[in-house]
Each structure stands twice: as structure tokens, then as C-alpha cells.
Design an enzyme around this catalytic site. Structure first.
Site, PDB file in Angstrom:
ATOM      1  N   ALA A  26      39.500  73.238  84.932  1.00 58.78           N
ATOM      2  CA  ALA A  26      38.718  72.465  84.021  1.00 58.78           C
ATOM      3  C   ALA A  26      37.666  71.755  85.061  1.00 58.78           C
ATOM      4  O   ALA A  26      37.810  71.351  86.195  1.00 58.78           O
ATOM      5  CB  ALA A  26      39.349  71.461  83.255  1.00 58.78           C
ATOM      6  N   LYS A  27      36.737  71.046  84.501  1.00 60.67           N
ATOM      7  CA  LYS A  27      35.841  70.217  85.193  1.00 60.67           C
ATOM      8  C   LYS A  27      34.956  69.363  84.211  1.00 60.67           C
ATOM      9  O   LYS A  27      34.710  69.782  83.154  1.00 60.67           O
ATOM     10  CB  LYS A  27      34.703  70.945  85.956  1.00 60.67           C
ATOM     11  CG  LYS A  27      34.349  70.281  87.317  1.00 60.67           C
ATOM     12  CD  LYS A  27      35.385  70.101  88.390  1.00 60.67           C
ATOM     13  CE  LYS A  27      34.846  69.296  89.590  1.00 60.67           C
ATOM     14  NZ  LYS A  27      36.069  69.465  90.786  1.00 60.67           N
ATOM     15  N   GLY A  28      34.477  68.388  84.630  1.00 59.69           N
ATOM     16  CA  GLY A  28      33.794  67.357  83.825  1.00 59.69           C
ATOM     17  C   GLY A  28      32.591  66.811  84.339  1.00 59.69           C
ATOM     18  O   GLY A  28      32.525  66.561  85.724  1.00 59.69           O
ATOM     19  N   ASP A  82      35.759  63.071  91.133  1.00 57.52           N
ATOM     20  CA  ASP A  82      35.082  64.043  91.964  1.00 57.52           C
ATOM     21  C   ASP A  82      33.912  63.212  92.372  1.00 57.52           C
ATOM     22  O   ASP A  82      34.049  62.283  92.737  1.00 57.52           O
ATOM     23  CB  ASP A  82      34.632  65.136  90.801  1.00 57.52           C
ATOM     24  CG  ASP A  82      33.938  66.368  91.542  1.00 57.52           C
ATOM     25  OD1 ASP A  82      34.683  67.299  92.250  1.00 57.52           O
ATOM     26  OD2 ASP A  82      32.823  66.475  91.614  1.00 57.52           O
ATOM     27  N   VAL A 101      34.478  71.128  80.665  1.00 54.81           N
ATOM     28  CA  VAL A 101      34.534  72.476  80.273  1.00 54.81           C
ATOM     29  C   VAL A 101      36.064  72.837  80.904  1.00 54.81           C
ATOM     30  O   VAL A 101      36.340  72.451  81.844  1.00 54.81           O
ATOM     31  CB  VAL A 101      33.733  73.399  81.420  1.00 54.81           C
ATOM     32  CG1 VAL A 101      33.893  74.803  81.416  1.00 54.81           C
ATOM     33  CG2 VAL A 101      32.133  73.138  81.024  1.00 54.81           C
TER      34      VAL A 101
END
Ligand code: NAD
Length: 444
Positions: free
Chosen positions: A132-134, A173, A87
Site C-alpha cells: 500500500a502507499k499513501g 515516507d 492505495v
């Protein structure tokens, strides 16, 4: 005095208590509401700033949500599909930045919330990056090393057009670390027929990682505690602290506080909780976890049956550094600390936030307090692009300058708007993202 909770709050409290009981199980309930919580925080700040509908339209919601099914050949020859997300929330201020999480409970709502927080975290500390992050829906403990490598490489290969040093720069993460970052960097570099370390941060030092990254989040927490102590008139030497979570963030936060003369009287992790009013030997606890993997079996203090009681110890400073949603309407009234420094992402629910504010607790919000990690990730990216590497001392100096400036700006905003540090942090972040967005204008 805090007001009595309403029926809706009681329901939420019960749900959050249930969640805390099943910490090692699924956290779907929280994750489903994480994005709602994030948007509530945004709205509280946007109302005070009197943002227009057009301004809100440009910056509130994620701009790109990518979902992919990654086919992986397992060691037994079978092919399994893994659901994956990236995202990108906002890129007005620079390339998107945010970690990739491997966890069985990952869902798109959670990834959207985490991406949202990254946008405003980068903006609060003034680093020129977006959010963002995944995530990949997988329990990595069930994969062999080879399967984990193929999954990491496929994630990048499948979504390669999203990434790039000027586009979107991932980081580690939950359950991803330097090895996964290395596989991902190598895959990207192979596709581009180049060596491109700046596409990802959190790499090992040998492959362009930065000195100081490992302790950056905790050092940032300690810098925030120093500033917060000045605000509330607390002398750090001789003050007391409790730390929930003894992993990367919690253990070094405890050490940095100890080094500043703070008596750390309570610590805990998922396997044990300890209290010693005379002060826990933090170095012994670090040695113990280095040797045994957790605090299980640690002998330095009275063992507490219920680890969540660490949050309620009679201390001056509380550092939640484990999980989200641990300070709720259920226990906020029993928090005795004068300063809550949020090492974890999202440890305090919006309801608890209100209670803490009424009690006069000084909360350093996550998007400011734990921003030391992304700050040094940014410094890693800068070093990669120069091909010139700094000493740990130099990195830590920059970290301090950036964190102190951000803290002072947020504190001044809180005074000006007569609001909490959390809302103030969002006001600072939202203002910067809005300005960048308006200066750039709307293309086409
Ligand atoms: P970690 O996995 O290294 O450590 C997490 C710790 O929390 C472990 O000690 C674990 O045992 C403990 N824990 C888990 N459940 C618990 C429970 N029920 N009670 C008490 N302790 C419990 O993770 P980390 O990197 O230290 O991250 C901790 C938090 O900080 C997360 O919210 C993360 O998103 C946030 N954060 C981390 C960084 C970073 O640079 N690592 C940066 C920003 C934010």
C-alpha cells in the site's frame, strides 16, 4: 558495447535530463510515468513466468484506491482542503503495508506505483504483508506544527476504516517521520478506545518503535552488497564505492560500506558533491551533516560542481540513494561500477536497465536492495503485537537472515531464468503473491 538510443529513447533521455535539472521543483513527469514503469517491470516478469490472464487480473492492478479531501483549520482561522490518497495494491499475503508521504507533487499515479512496489518488495523478502502507499498533496514546510498535527490526525480519522493492525499498517515516507506516526497512532487508538501501536510503524522507541529501524534500510543495502560482491568476485576490503544522496539511506550505507573495508571515494547530496580517490572520511561527513543539516561546506574531498557526476566515478560499487530516475539511457553507458545497489526507489529507468545489463553491471534492484526498511517495520509490528521488545542485535540478526535468504533466492532465480536480478526479484515476488491469491480463491 551498448546500442545507440532510438529517437523515442532520446526523447525520454531529454525529458529525464530536464527532470534532473529541476529536482527541487516538480517531478510530475516522472510521477505520471512511474506506474507505467512499474507495469512494464511486471509484464517483463509475467511473460517469462507465462502467467495466465486470470492470474494477472488478480495481482497486477491496485485493488482499492481511496481519495479524500481533508478539511483543516489553519492557524489564521481559515479552513483549507488537502487532497489525500491511500492505495491498497494487494492484500493476498497479509495486511497492506506502506508509507504515507506529504509532498506537493503527490499524485495518484505515483501512489499507485509505490503501492505496487510495496506488494512485491514484501513478497521478495517473504514478510507476510501486502502493499500500500499513501500521500497528501501538501508542502509541509508551509505548515505550522499545529497544522501538521491536525492534518496527520485528519488523514487517519477520515480513512479510519481502511487501517488496522490486521488490515493496513502505514509507515513514514518522504516528509513524515516518528512524530507524524505518533499523532496517527494516537488518533487511531483514541477512535478505538484502546492503545494500538501495531497500527503503524516507524514510531519512536518510547512508543513501540523498534531498535535498528533507523539504519535498517542501509544495513540491508550493505548485506546485499556483500552478497553481490561474492557473485562478481569482488573483494570488499579495498574496493571503492560512490554514494548518491547522504540522507537516511545514503549516509548509513556509506558508513556500513566503510566498516566493511570499502573506500568510499564519492558522496553527494542536494547541496554538495565530493570526490577523494584516497577515500572520504565518512564519519566526518556524518558529523558534518548532523551539525549542518547537509554536506554544504564539507571539506573532506574535492568538491564537484555537478553532483550527478558522482554516479559516473570510477568505482566498484555505486549506491544511488537519493532520487528516482537518476540512471537513464543518457548516462547509463558512463556508469563504471560493477555493482549498482539501489538504495533509492526507482533510480534506474527501464531503458538504462537494459544498457546496464548489456554492460554486465550487477544491479541489485530496489525491491530487494532497500527492503531492509520494511523488514524491520515488520519486526516492529511483530514486537508491538507481542508487547515484548528486542535488542538491536537481535533485530539486526533477523534482518540479515531475511535479506540474505531473499538475495540468494533472487540470484538463483536469475540463473534459472537467465534474466536480470530485477526481473528475477519480480518473478520471486509475483510467484508468492500469485500462490497466495490462488490458495485463497475468489470470494463470492
Ligand atoms: P532522505 O530525505 O533522508 O535523503 C535523501 C538524500 O538525497 C538527501 O541527502 C538529499 O540531499 C539527497 N538528494 C536530493 N536530491 C539530490 C540530488 N539532486 N543529487 C544528490 N542528492 C540529492 O531520504 P531517504 O530516506 O534517505 O530516502 C532516499 C531514497 O531511499 C528514496 O528513494 C526513498 O524512497 C528510498 N527508501 C528509503 C527508505 C528508508 O527507510 N528511509 C526505505 C526504502 C527506500
Amino acid at each position: 558495447m551498448a546500442k545507440k538510443p532510438t529517437t523515442a529513447e532520446k526523447r525520454r533521455m531529454a525529458a529525464s535530463a530536464a527532470r534532473r535539472r529541476q529536482i527541487s521543483g516538480t517531478l510530475e513527469e516522472w510521477r505520471a510515468s512511474a506506474f507505467d514503469n512499474a507495469l512494464r517491470q511486471f509484464d517483463a516478469a509475467a511473460r517469462r513466468m507465462k502467467l495466465s490472464d486470470n492470474q494477472i487480473a488478480m495481482i497486477k492492478l491496485p485493488r482499492r484506491i481511496t481519495e479524500a479531501m481533508l478539511p483543516i483549520r489553519m492557524d489564521d482561522g481559515n479552513i483549507r482542503l488537502f487532497r489525500a490518497y491511500r492505495v491498497q495494491h494487494n492484500i493476498a499475503r497479509g495486511p497492506a503495508k506502506g508509507g504515507i508521504r506529504f509532498h506537493q507533487d503527490v499524485n495518484v499515479d505515483e501512489v499507485k506505483a509505490l503501492a505496487f512496489w510495496m506488494t512485491y518488495k514484501c513478497a521478495v523478502v517473504g514478510i507476510p504483508m501486502g502493499g500500500a502507499k499513501g500521500g497528501v498533496v501538501v508542502d509541509p514546510r508551509t505548515l505550522s506544527l499545529g497544522e501538521r498535527e491536525r492534518l496527520s490526525r485528519r488523514y487517519i480519522a477520515e480513512m479510519i476504516d481502511l487501517f488496522g493492525p490486521d488490515r493496513d499498517v502505514p509507515a513514514p515516507d518522504v516528509n513524515t517521520g516518528p512524530q507524524v506516526m505518533t499523532w496517527m497512532m494516537d488518533t487511531y487508538s483514541m477512535h478505538k478506545h484502546d492503545y494500538i501501536p501495531g497500527v503503524i510503524t516507524g514510531k519512536p522507541i518510547e512508543l513501540g518503535g523498534s531498535e535498528g529501524r533507523k539504519t535498517a534500510t542501509s544495513l540491508g543495502v550493505a548485506f546485499c552488497v556483500e552478497r553481490a560482491a561474492e557473485q562478481v568476485g569482488l573483494e570488499l576490503k579495498g574496493a571503492t564505492a560512490a554514494v548518491q544522496g547522504f540522507g537516511n539511506v545514503g549516509s548509513f550505507a556509506a558508513l556500513f560500506l566503510h566498516q566493511r573495508g570499502v573506500r568510499v571515494t564519492g558522496i553527494c547530496d542536494v547541496d554538495g558533491a565530493f570526490h577523494d580517490p584516497e577515500g572520504i572520511d565518512v564519519r566526518a561527513a556524518l558529523d558534518h551533516t548532523a551539525k549542518h543539516g547537509s554536506l554544504k561546506g564539507f571539506k573532506g574531498g574535492k568538491s564537484l560542481k555537478d553532483g550527478s557526476k558522482v554516479l559516473e566515478l570510477p568505482v566498484d560499487i555505486l549506491v544511488p540513494a537519493a532520487l528516482e530516475n537518476v540512471i537513464t539511457a543518457d548516462n547509463a553507458d558512463r556508469i563504471k561500477a560493477r555493482i549498482v545497489a539501489e538504495g533509492a526507489n526507482g533510480p534506474t529507468t527501464p531503458e538504462a536497465d537494459e544498457i546496464l545489463a548489456q554492460k554486465g553491471v550487477f544491479v541489485v534492484p530496489d525491491i530487494l536492495c532497500n527492503a531492509g526498511g520494511v523488514t524491520v517495520s515488520y519486526l516492529e509490528w511483530v514486537q508491538n503485537r507481542m508487547g515484548y521488545y528486542w535488542t538491536e542485535e537481535r533485530v539486526n540478526q533477523d534482518l540479515k537472515r531475511i535479506m540474505d535468504k531473499a538475495f540468494d533466492e533472487v540470484a538463483a532465480t536469475a540463473k534459472r531464468f537467465r534474466c536480470t536480478m530485477r526481473i528475477a526479484a519480480f518473478i520471486v515476488g509475483i510467484k508468492r503473491v500469485t500462490e497466495a491469491s490462488e490458495m485463497r480463491g475468489l470470494y463470492a
